[in-house]
Design a protein around this motif. Structure first.
Motif, PDB file in Angstrom:
ATOM      1  N   GLU A 159       0.852  -1.181   0.000  1.00 30.91           N
ATOM      2  CA  GLU A 159       0.000   0.000   0.000  1.00 30.91           C
ATOM      3  C   GLU A 159       0.889   1.233   0.000  1.00 30.91           C
ATOM      4  O   GLU A 159       2.037   1.185   0.442  1.00 30.91           O
ATOM      5  CB  GLU A 159      -0.918   0.003   1.239  1.00 30.91           C
ATOM      6  N   THR A 160       0.345   2.349  -0.474  1.00 33.13           N
ATOM      7  CA  THR A 160       1.140   3.564  -0.544  1.00 33.13           C
ATOM      8  C   THR A 160       1.365   4.178   0.818  1.00 33.13           C
ATOM      9  O   THR A 160       2.259   4.975   0.982  1.00 33.13           O
ATOM     10  CB  THR A 160       0.472   4.596  -1.466  1.00 33.13           C
TER      11      THR A 160
ATOM     12  N   ASN B 278      -2.270   7.026   1.122  1.00 31.93           N
ATOM     13  CA  ASN B 278      -3.486   7.094   0.312  1.00 31.93           C
ATOM     14  C   ASN B 278      -3.343   7.880  -0.979  1.00 31.93           C
ATOM     15  O   ASN B 278      -4.283   8.511  -1.428  1.00 31.93           O
ATOM     16  CB  ASN B 278      -4.637   7.659   1.144  1.00 31.93           C
TER      17      ASN B 278
ATOM     18  N   THR C   7      -3.065   8.093  -4.995  1.00 34.01           N
ATOM     19  CA  THR C   7      -3.406   7.327  -6.188  1.00 34.01           C
ATOM     20  C   THR C   7      -2.140   7.184  -7.012  1.00 34.01           C
ATOM     21  O   THR C   7      -1.363   8.124  -7.140  1.00 34.01           O
ATOM     22  CB  THR C   7      -4.486   8.068  -7.001  1.00 34.01           C
TER      23      THR C   7
ATOM     24  N   TYR D 162      -4.421   3.737 -10.189  1.00 28.04           N
ATOM     25  CA  TYR D 162      -4.508   2.564  -9.322  1.00 28.04           C
ATOM     26  C   TYR D 162      -4.589   3.033  -7.867  1.00 28.04           C
ATOM     27  O   TYR D 162      -3.982   4.040  -7.485  1.00 28.04           O
ATOM     28  CB  TYR D 162      -3.275   1.674  -9.489  1.00 28.04           C
ATOM     29  N   ASP D 163      -5.310   2.263  -7.060  1.00 26.62           N
ATOM     30  CA  ASP D 163      -5.420   2.568  -5.633  1.00 26.62           C
ATOM     31  C   ASP D 163      -4.348   1.861  -4.819  1.00 26.62           C
ATOM     32  O   ASP D 163      -4.123   2.193  -3.668  1.00 26.62           O
ATOM     33  CB  ASP D 163      -6.796   2.153  -5.103  1.00 26.62           C
ATOM     34  N   SER D 164      -3.692   0.870  -5.405  1.00 26.33           N
ATOM     35  CA  SER D 164      -2.737   0.055  -4.676  1.00 26.33           C
ATOM     36  C   SER D 164      -1.585  -0.347  -5.587  1.00 26.33           C
ATOM     37  O   SER D 164      -1.765  -0.546  -6.789  1.00 26.33           O
ATOM     38  CB  SER D 164      -3.446  -1.199  -4.157  1.00 26.33           C
TER      39      SER D 164
END
Length: 124
Positions: free
Chosen positions: A2-3, A6, A8, A25-27
């Motif tokens: 995960e970033t 949060n 994108t 992408y969210d992940s």
């Protein structure tokens, strides 16, 4: 992966017709299915990007606002950089309008000596 903050993840590449292809992408889990991680960013001037993966074949991460970490293919990066550099307003004056500076030399402002001996000796 995960970033952590949060953001994108945006991948920008070029389609065969020359248009830009932008995918968000969210992940990183999804991103890492298509790109190999070759390192971790540890020197970004944007501290929020430090720790982001370096991806093979992509330039980045690049901050795009506060919520987006952008990665670009090399050709997109090159074209976008040239466009950005060309669009910067130059603060140059047009040719022939440069500011003229006048220098004053008090001894010479009174006029050059006209003594014939100075002229004969080559001092003037």
């Amino acid at each position: 992966m995960e970033t952590g903050n949060n953001k994108t993840i945006r991948i920008v590449s070029r389609e065969s017709d020359g248009s830009l292809r932008i995918r968000d992408y969210d992940s990183f889990l999804t991103v890492l299915k298509n790109y190999d991680q070759i390192g971790i960013d540890d020197c970004s001037t944007d501290l929020s990007l430090r720790g982001f993966p370096l991806l093979k074949g992509l330039v980045g991460p690049i901050a795009e606002g506060r919520k987006i970490a952008r990665y670009e293919t090399a050709d997109v990066f090159e074209v976008e950089t040239r466009q950005w550099a060309g669009s910067k307003s130059r603060k140059r004056k047009p040719a022939g309008t440069a500011h003229q500076t006048t220098c004053h030399f008090p001894v010479l402002d009174a006029g050059l000596p006209t003594d014939p001996a100075w002229i004969a000796d080559g001092l003037i």
